[in-house]
Design a protein around this motif. Structure first.
Motif, PDB file in Angstrom:
ATOM      1  N   PRO A   1       0.706  -1.452   0.071  1.00 46.22           N
ATOM      2  CA  PRO A   1      -0.137  -0.015  -0.019  1.00 46.22           C
ATOM      3  C   PRO A   1       0.815   1.113   0.119  1.00 46.22           C
ATOM      4  O   PRO A   1       0.304   2.408  -0.656  1.00 46.22           O
ATOM      5  CB  PRO A   1      -0.721   0.077   1.260  1.00 46.22           C
ATOM      6  N   LEU A   2       1.926   1.193   0.530  1.00 50.47           N
ATOM      7  CA  LEU A   2       2.762   2.419   0.585  1.00 50.47           C
ATOM      8  C   LEU A   2       3.442   2.897  -0.810  1.00 50.47           C
ATOM      9  O   LEU A   2       3.489   3.752  -1.321  1.00 50.47           O
ATOM     10  CB  LEU A   2       4.136   2.284   1.370  1.00 50.47           C
ATOM     11  N   ILE A   3       3.559   1.625  -1.589  1.00 52.19           N
ATOM     12  CA  ILE A   3       4.228   1.792  -3.065  1.00 52.19           C
ATOM     13  C   ILE A   3       2.948   2.256  -3.908  1.00 52.19           C
ATOM     14  O   ILE A   3       3.123   3.408  -4.604  1.00 52.19           O
ATOM     15  CB  ILE A   3       4.677   0.437  -3.637  1.00 52.19           C
ATOM     16  N   THR A   4       1.878   1.720  -3.519  1.00 47.44           N
ATOM     17  CA  THR A   4       0.594   2.171  -4.339  1.00 47.44           C
ATOM     18  C   THR A   4       0.354   3.733  -4.160  1.00 47.44           C
ATOM     19  O   THR A   4       0.249   4.657  -4.818  1.00 47.44           O
ATOM     20  CB  THR A   4      -0.724   1.147  -3.995  1.00 47.44           C
ATOM     21  N   GLU A   5       0.461   4.049  -2.674  1.00 45.87           N
ATOM     22  CA  GLU A   5       0.003   5.393  -2.205  1.00 45.87           C
ATOM     23  C   GLU A   5       1.081   6.531  -2.825  1.00 45.87           C
ATOM     24  O   GLU A   5       0.857   7.559  -3.492  1.00 45.87           O
ATOM     25  CB  GLU A   5       0.034   5.691  -0.876  1.00 45.87           C
ATOM     26  N   ARG A   6       2.428   6.266  -2.672  1.00 41.25           N
ATOM     27  CA  ARG A   6       3.574   7.072  -2.770  1.00 41.25           C
ATOM     28  C   ARG A   6       4.043   7.187  -4.384  1.00 41.25           C
ATOM     29  O   ARG A   6       4.539   8.178  -4.863  1.00 41.25           O
ATOM     30  CB  ARG A   6       4.712   6.896  -1.995  1.00 41.25           C
ATOM     31  N   LEU A   7       3.966   5.962  -4.922  1.00 42.20           N
ATOM     32  CA  LEU A   7       4.332   5.989  -6.493  1.00 42.20           C
ATOM     33  C   LEU A   7       3.353   5.965  -7.232  1.00 42.20           C
ATOM     34  O   LEU A   7       3.235   6.624  -8.201  1.00 42.20           O
ATOM     35  CB  LEU A   7       5.473   4.688  -6.372  1.00 42.20           C
ATOM     36  N   VAL A   8       2.515   4.811  -7.349  1.00 38.39           N
ATOM     37  CA  VAL A   8       1.480   4.494  -8.225  1.00 38.39           C
ATOM     38  C   VAL A   8       0.407   5.687  -8.580  1.00 38.39           C
ATOM     39  O   VAL A   8       0.199   6.252  -9.597  1.00 38.39           O
ATOM     40  CB  VAL A   8       0.860   2.998  -8.082  1.00 38.39           C
ATOM     41  N   ARG A   9       0.073   6.295  -7.338  1.00 37.29           N
ATOM     42  CA  ARG A   9      -1.153   7.288  -7.329  1.00 37.29           C
ATOM     43  C   ARG A   9      -0.480   8.515  -7.993  1.00 37.29           C
ATOM     44  O   ARG A   9      -1.212   9.447  -8.257  1.00 37.29           O
ATOM     45  CB  ARG A   9      -1.632   7.459  -6.078  1.00 37.29           C
ATOM     46  N   ARG A  10       0.876   8.887  -8.078  1.00 40.25           N
ATOM     47  CA  ARG A  10       1.470   9.793  -8.794  1.00 40.25           C
ATOM     48  C   ARG A  10       1.964   9.446 -10.065  1.00 40.25           C
ATOM     49  O   ARG A  10       2.598  10.357 -10.647  1.00 40.25           O
ATOM     50  CB  ARG A  10       2.781  10.175  -7.840  1.00 40.25           C
ATOM     51  N   GLY A  11       1.344   8.422 -10.579  1.00 38.36           N
ATOM     52  CA  GLY A  11       1.578   8.174 -12.094  1.00 38.36           C
ATOM     53  C   GLY A  11       3.025   7.672 -12.319  1.00 38.36           C
ATOM     54  O   GLY A  11       3.372   7.404 -13.485  1.00 38.36           O
ATOM     55  N   VAL A  12       3.710   7.098 -11.326  1.00 43.59           N
ATOM     56  CA  VAL A  12       4.945   6.217 -11.544  1.00 43.59           C
ATOM     57  C   VAL A  12       4.911   4.968 -11.707  1.00 43.59           C
ATOM     58  O   VAL A  12       4.221   4.227 -10.963  1.00 43.59           O
ATOM     59  CB  VAL A  12       6.015   6.583 -10.269  1.00 43.59           C
ATOM     60  N   PRO A  13       5.179   4.197 -13.002  1.00 49.85           N
ATOM     61  CA  PRO A  13       4.860   3.042 -13.125  1.00 49.85           C
ATOM     62  C   PRO A  13       6.092   2.181 -12.157  1.00 49.85           C
ATOM     63  O   PRO A  13       7.165   2.392 -12.161  1.00 49.85           O
ATOM     64  CB  PRO A  13       5.579   2.743 -14.764  1.00 49.85           C
ATOM     65  N   VAL A  14       5.557   1.053 -11.748  1.00 55.74           N
ATOM     66  CA  VAL A  14       6.281   0.248 -10.880  1.00 55.74           C
ATOM     67  C   VAL A  14       6.116  -1.046 -11.106  1.00 55.74           C
ATOM     68  O   VAL A  14       5.183  -1.732 -11.554  1.00 55.74           O
ATOM     69  CB  VAL A  14       5.796   0.471  -9.450  1.00 55.74           C
ATOM     70  N   THR A  15       7.433  -1.879 -11.114  1.00 59.89           N
ATOM     71  CA  THR A  15       7.318  -3.194 -11.611  1.00 59.89           C
ATOM     72  C   THR A  15       7.906  -4.062 -10.281  1.00 59.89           C
ATOM     73  O   THR A  15       9.199  -3.432  -9.989  1.00 59.89           O
ATOM     74  CB  THR A  15       8.119  -3.506 -12.765  1.00 59.89           C
ATOM     75  N   VAL A  16       7.560  -4.971  -9.547  1.00 60.82           N
ATOM     76  CA  VAL A  16       8.113  -5.574  -8.577  1.00 60.82           C
ATOM     77  C   VAL A  16       8.652  -7.025  -9.326  1.00 60.82           C
ATOM     78  O   VAL A  16       7.695  -7.747  -9.864  1.00 60.82           O
ATOM     79  CB  VAL A  16       7.083  -5.869  -7.490  1.00 60.82           C
ATOM     80  N   TYR A  17       9.662  -7.439  -8.870  1.00 60.01           N
ATOM     81  CA  TYR A  17      10.464  -8.595  -9.258  1.00 60.01           C
ATOM     82  C   TYR A  17      10.455  -9.714  -8.096  1.00 60.01           C
ATOM     83  O   TYR A  17      10.883  -9.567  -7.121  1.00 60.01           O
ATOM     84  CB  TYR A  17      11.753  -8.464  -9.722  1.00 60.01           C
ATOM     85  N   ASP A  18       9.872 -10.894  -8.681  1.00 57.67           N
ATOM     86  CA  ASP A  18       9.885 -12.238  -7.748  1.00 57.67           C
ATOM     87  C   ASP A  18      11.049 -12.899  -8.543  1.00 57.67           C
ATOM     88  O   ASP A  18      10.912 -13.058  -9.790  1.00 57.67           O
ATOM     89  CB  ASP A  18       8.749 -13.038  -7.446  1.00 57.67           C
ATOM     90  N   HIS A  19      11.909 -13.581  -7.817  1.00 58.29           N
ATOM     91  CA  HIS A  19      12.906 -14.495  -8.140  1.00 58.29           C
ATOM     92  C   HIS A  19      12.233 -15.609  -8.792  1.00 58.29           C
ATOM     93  O   HIS A  19      11.570 -16.153  -8.353  1.00 58.29           O
ATOM     94  CB  HIS A  19      14.118 -14.734  -7.310  1.00 58.29           C
ATOM     95  N   GLY A  20      12.649 -15.938 -10.023  1.00 56.57           N
ATOM     96  CA  GLY A  20      12.016 -17.316 -10.816  1.00 56.57           C
ATOM     97  C   GLY A  20      12.743 -18.335  -9.889  1.00 56.57           C
ATOM     98  O   GLY A  20      13.520 -18.325  -9.159  1.00 56.57           O
ATOM     99  N   ASP A  21      12.012 -19.795 -10.317  1.00 57.10           N
ATOM    100  CA  ASP A  21      12.666 -21.016  -9.637  1.00 57.10           C
ATOM    101  C   ASP A  21      13.528 -21.517 -10.394  1.00 57.10           C
ATOM    102  O   ASP A  21      13.551 -22.243 -11.460  1.00 57.10           O
ATOM    103  CB  ASP A  21      11.447 -22.036  -9.655  1.00 57.10           C
ATOM    104  N   GLY A  22      14.826 -21.417 -10.089  1.00 58.70           N
ATOM    105  CA  GLY A  22      16.079 -21.717 -10.847  1.00 58.70           C
ATOM    106  C   GLY A  22      16.468 -21.304 -12.274  1.00 58.70           C
ATOM    107  O   GLY A  22      16.169 -19.936 -12.433  1.00 58.70           O
TER     108      GLY A  22
END
Length: 161
Positions: free
Chosen positions: A139-160
């Motif tokens: 929610p902090l990312i959504t409120e502080r970045l996304v709502r201000r129009g900043v595109p955000v990508t979150v990366y989860d490490h793949g399996d192997g």
């Protein structure tokens, strides 16, 4: 929907066009050597060097919880060192993550990302060694970045692989 794009992969290798900021959380005691920072240091030496100098000279700068340091590592890539963790160990005061500090740093990051017309790329910040929970960080990312129009990508490490 949160407005955050989730992908499998390495946050240090954002595969989009334009200016990119790779954001991560640092501690407030000058420690660099575990977690996501290892991936950052393997790719670029500048963010660690800048962070250590920032900490060493903290008596005369803004190094503190909630602070942001942007380090240019390539023509179109910056790394955001965000101070969002008190110390490195879970103890009597709980886990090291400091949500308020992460929120403050994300607010500063939004301003810089907007100035640079940049997208932001990160792992699940504050949720590894810092001991935070994604349900409080997202929610902090959504409120502080996304709502201000900043595109955000979150990366989860793949399996192997």
């Amino acid at each position: 929907m949160s407005g955050i794009t989730y992908v499998r992969g390495d946050a240090t290798v954002p595969s989009v066009k334009g200016v990119k900021i790779v954001a991560h959380v640092c501690n407030d005691i000058g420690g660099w050597g575990k977690g996501f920072v290892l991936a950052v240091s393997r790719r670029w030496p500048e963010p660690e060097r800048a962070y250590r100098t920032w900490h060493r000279e903290r008596a005369s700068n803004d190094f503190a919880l909630g602070a942001l340091q942007l380090v240019r590592v390539e023509r179109y890539v910056w790394v955001a060192n965000m101070i969002g963790q008190r110390g490195v160990r879970t103890g009597s005061k709980g886990v090291p993550v400091r949500y308020e500090a992460i929120g403050t740093a994300l607010g500063l990051l939004a301003g810089r990302a907007t100035e640079l017309n940049a997208s932001v790329h990160m792992p699940r910040i504050g949720c590894g060694l810092a001991g935070g929970t994604w349900s409080r960080v997202e929610p902090l990312i959504t409120e502080r970045l996304v709502r201000r129009g900043v595109p955000v990508t979150v990366y989860d490490h793949g399996d192997g692989a």
